[in-house]
Structures are given as C-alpha cells and as structure tokens.
Write a protein that holds these residues in place. Structure first.
Motif, PDB file in Angstrom:
ATOM      1  N   GLN A  80       0.832  -1.205   0.000  1.00 63.15           N
ATOM      2  CA  GLN A  80       0.000   0.000   0.000  1.00 63.15           C
ATOM      3  C   GLN A  80       0.869   1.259   0.000  1.00 63.15           C
ATOM      4  O   GLN A  80       0.554   2.233  -0.694  1.00 63.15           O
ATOM      5  CB  GLN A  80      -0.948   0.016   1.203  1.00 63.15           C
ATOM      6  CG  GLN A  80      -2.032  -1.039   1.149  1.00 63.15           C
ATOM      7  CD  GLN A  80      -3.007  -0.822   0.016  1.00 63.15           C
ATOM      8  OE1 GLN A  80      -2.696  -1.030  -1.151  1.00 63.15           O
ATOM      9  NE2 GLN A  80      -4.203  -0.393   0.370  1.00 63.15           N
ATOM     10  N   ILE A  81       1.960   1.241   0.738  1.00 61.83           N
ATOM     11  CA  ILE A  81       2.867   2.395   0.776  1.00 61.83           C
ATOM     12  C   ILE A  81       3.526   2.592  -0.586  1.00 61.83           C
ATOM     13  O   ILE A  81       3.642   3.723  -1.073  1.00 61.83           O
ATOM     14  CB  ILE A  81       3.904   2.220   1.900  1.00 61.83           C
ATOM     15  CG1 ILE A  81       3.212   2.362   3.255  1.00 61.83           C
ATOM     16  CG2 ILE A  81       5.035   3.233   1.769  1.00 61.83           C
ATOM     17  CD1 ILE A  81       4.075   1.995   4.439  1.00 61.83           C
ATOM     18  N   VAL A  82       3.935   1.489  -1.214  1.00 64.79           N
ATOM     19  CA  VAL A  82       4.541   1.585  -2.549  1.00 64.79           C
ATOM     20  C   VAL A  82       3.529   2.134  -3.551  1.00 64.79           C
ATOM     21  O   VAL A  82       3.861   2.979  -4.389  1.00 64.79           O
ATOM     22  CB  VAL A  82       5.099   0.216  -2.991  1.00 64.79           C
ATOM     23  CG1 VAL A  82       5.459   0.219  -4.463  1.00 64.79           C
ATOM     24  CG2 VAL A  82       6.307  -0.144  -2.157  1.00 64.79           C
ATOM     25  N   ARG A  83       2.284   1.694  -3.467  1.00 63.73           N
ATOM     26  CA  ARG A  83       1.244   2.218  -4.357  1.00 63.73           C
ATOM     27  C   ARG A  83       1.015   3.703  -4.117  1.00 63.73           C
ATOM     28  O   ARG A  83       0.849   4.474  -5.069  1.00 63.73           O
ATOM     29  CB  ARG A  83      -0.050   1.444  -4.161  1.00 63.73           C
ATOM     30  CG  ARG A  83       0.000   0.046  -4.710  1.00 63.73           C
ATOM     31  CD  ARG A  83      -1.277  -0.712  -4.432  1.00 63.73           C
ATOM     32  NE  ARG A  83      -1.166  -2.074  -4.889  1.00 63.73           N
ATOM     33  CZ  ARG A  83      -1.491  -3.136  -4.180  1.00 63.73           C
ATOM     34  NH1 ARG A  83      -1.983  -2.995  -2.964  1.00 63.73           N
ATOM     35  NH2 ARG A  83      -1.352  -4.342  -4.681  1.00 63.73           N
ATOM     36  N   LEU A  84       1.012   4.107  -2.853  1.00 62.22           N
ATOM     37  CA  LEU A  84       0.831   5.516  -2.534  1.00 62.22           C
ATOM     38  C   LEU A  84       1.987   6.352  -3.081  1.00 62.22           C
ATOM     39  O   LEU A  84       1.770   7.422  -3.662  1.00 62.22           O
ATOM     40  CB  LEU A  84       0.689   5.705  -1.024  1.00 62.22           C
ATOM     41  CG  LEU A  84       0.405   7.117  -0.549  1.00 62.22           C
ATOM     42  CD1 LEU A  84      -0.945   7.593  -1.078  1.00 62.22           C
ATOM     43  CD2 LEU A  84       0.440   7.189   0.960  1.00 62.22           C
ATOM     44  N   TYR A  85       3.214   5.874  -2.924  1.00 59.55           N
ATOM     45  CA  TYR A  85       4.369   6.562  -3.517  1.00 59.55           C
ATOM     46  C   TYR A  85       4.242   6.631  -5.034  1.00 59.55           C
ATOM     47  O   TYR A  85       4.590   7.640  -5.652  1.00 59.55           O
ATOM     48  CB  TYR A  85       5.678   5.867  -3.137  1.00 59.55           C
ATOM     49  CG  TYR A  85       6.191   6.215  -1.772  1.00 59.55           C
ATOM     50  CD1 TYR A  85       6.086   7.497  -1.255  1.00 59.55           C
ATOM     51  CD2 TYR A  85       6.802   5.247  -0.984  1.00 59.55           C
ATOM     52  CE1 TYR A  85       6.569   7.796   0.000  1.00 59.55           C
ATOM     53  CE2 TYR A  85       7.282   5.540   0.276  1.00 59.55           C
ATOM     54  CZ  TYR A  85       7.161   6.822   0.762  1.00 59.55           C
ATOM     55  OH  TYR A  85       7.643   7.126   2.003  1.00 59.55           O
TER      56      TYR A  85
END
Length: 191
Positions: A80-85
């Motif tokens: 989820q963090i990678v997608r947000l980035y």
C-alpha cells in the motif's frame, strides 16, 4: 532621426509607428518539433493519469478485499505504501510534463530526457508489479503500462538524439520572439 543637408535639402524624418509595424517581421510559422513535443507531453500526461488511476484502484480494491493474518499485514502495508508513492510520483511527473520553470527548477534531473524516460519506465514497471492481482482493471492497467513504457522509450531515444536540448532551445527562441513582438506592439496574425 533628422538630417539636414546644409539647410536647402529635404529633411528626413524618422519612420512613424505605422511604418515600423509594416516593416517589422511577424513570426507566424509554427515549429513542427515543438508541436511534436507538446503532443508527446499530452500523451505522457494521459499515460501517467492512467498509471495513477490504476495504482489508486488497486490500492482501494486491495483495502476492501484484504482479510489476512497479522503476519501478512506487513506485506500488505508495504504494498500500500509503494502504491501511494507511485500515485504521488505520477502526480509529480504530471507537473513535470507541464514544463513550468518553477517545477523543473526544483527537479533539474528531469530536464534531461534520458533521465525522464528511465523514470517513466520505472513508474510503468511499478504500476505493473503492484497491480498484478487486479483482474477487473487489467485492460486499463495494461494500456497504462504500455503507453507509459512507449513514452519512456520515446524520451530515452529523444534524449540520446538530443531532441530535448533542441526543443528547449527552440522553445526559448519562440518565447523571446513573442516577448519582442509584445514589446514592439506587433500582434502576430497566425493562420
């Protein structure tokens, strides 16, 4: 400018504003390279919007569909963090594609087309790798990835061939011509 030939010759008077406007060359032609670069900017923005949309859809759908153990929560949160980035980077690249000088001054590496191309290829691969589990949007995500990779390839090839440098010079020249026309009070008649 007046010149007098001993008092008995004709006096030449400086050309008036109307004469100056008739004599001033008006820049009416459009540069094909600049038009092609603007089309590339628009295509890249469209592909980046699709990539951001694909990342956002997979982020939301995985949030609703997640039902795992506490141990797998770390992997879930990292994706989820990678997608947000990825979404934030896509939005930043959309600003870069507007080629506003303030934005490019903060990210000088993105002025170089080869770097821009590799970064867009990275965003395309990020979109592909984090969206593998989304089957409903697979066509949109595939189109986003292929179009972003295509734009990346064009930027890399254009950077190798110095097209970015040439287009920047021509864009600066076009802006200088427009500024000179504005200062002279000449309105270009573009047809």
């Amino acid at each position: 400018m007046a010149s007098d030939r001993g008092g008995d010759g004709p006096v030449q008077v400086a050309a008036g504003r109307d004469d100056l406007e008739r004599q001033a060359p008006v820049h009416t032609e459009r540069d094909g390279l600049l038009i092609a670069c603007r089309v590339l900017n628009i295509a890249t923005v469209a592909s980046l919007v699709l990539c951001a949309l694909g990342l956002a859809v997979t982020m939301v759908s995985s949030a609703y569909g997640w039902s795992g153990s506490t141990l797998s929560m770390l992997g879930y949160l990292s994706f989820q963090i990678v997608r947000l980035y990825g979404i934030v980077l896509c939005l930043a690249c959309i600003l870069i594609e507007t080629e506003i000088s303030i934005v490019l001054a903060r990210m000088p590496l993105m002025k170089i087309w080869v770097c821009r191309g590799f970064f867009y290829a990275f965003l395309a691969s990020l979109t592909y790798m984090t969206s593998l589990d989304e089957e409903a949007w697979s066509v949109v995500i595939s189109i986003a990835v292929v179009s972003c990779l295509s734009c990346a390839l064009v930027y890399i090839m254009g950077g190798v061939l110095c097209v970015g440098f040439i287009s920047q010079r021509r864009r600066n020249h076009e802006q200088q011509v427009r500024e000179a026309e504005r200062l002279l009070g000449v309105s270009p008649s573009r047809s």
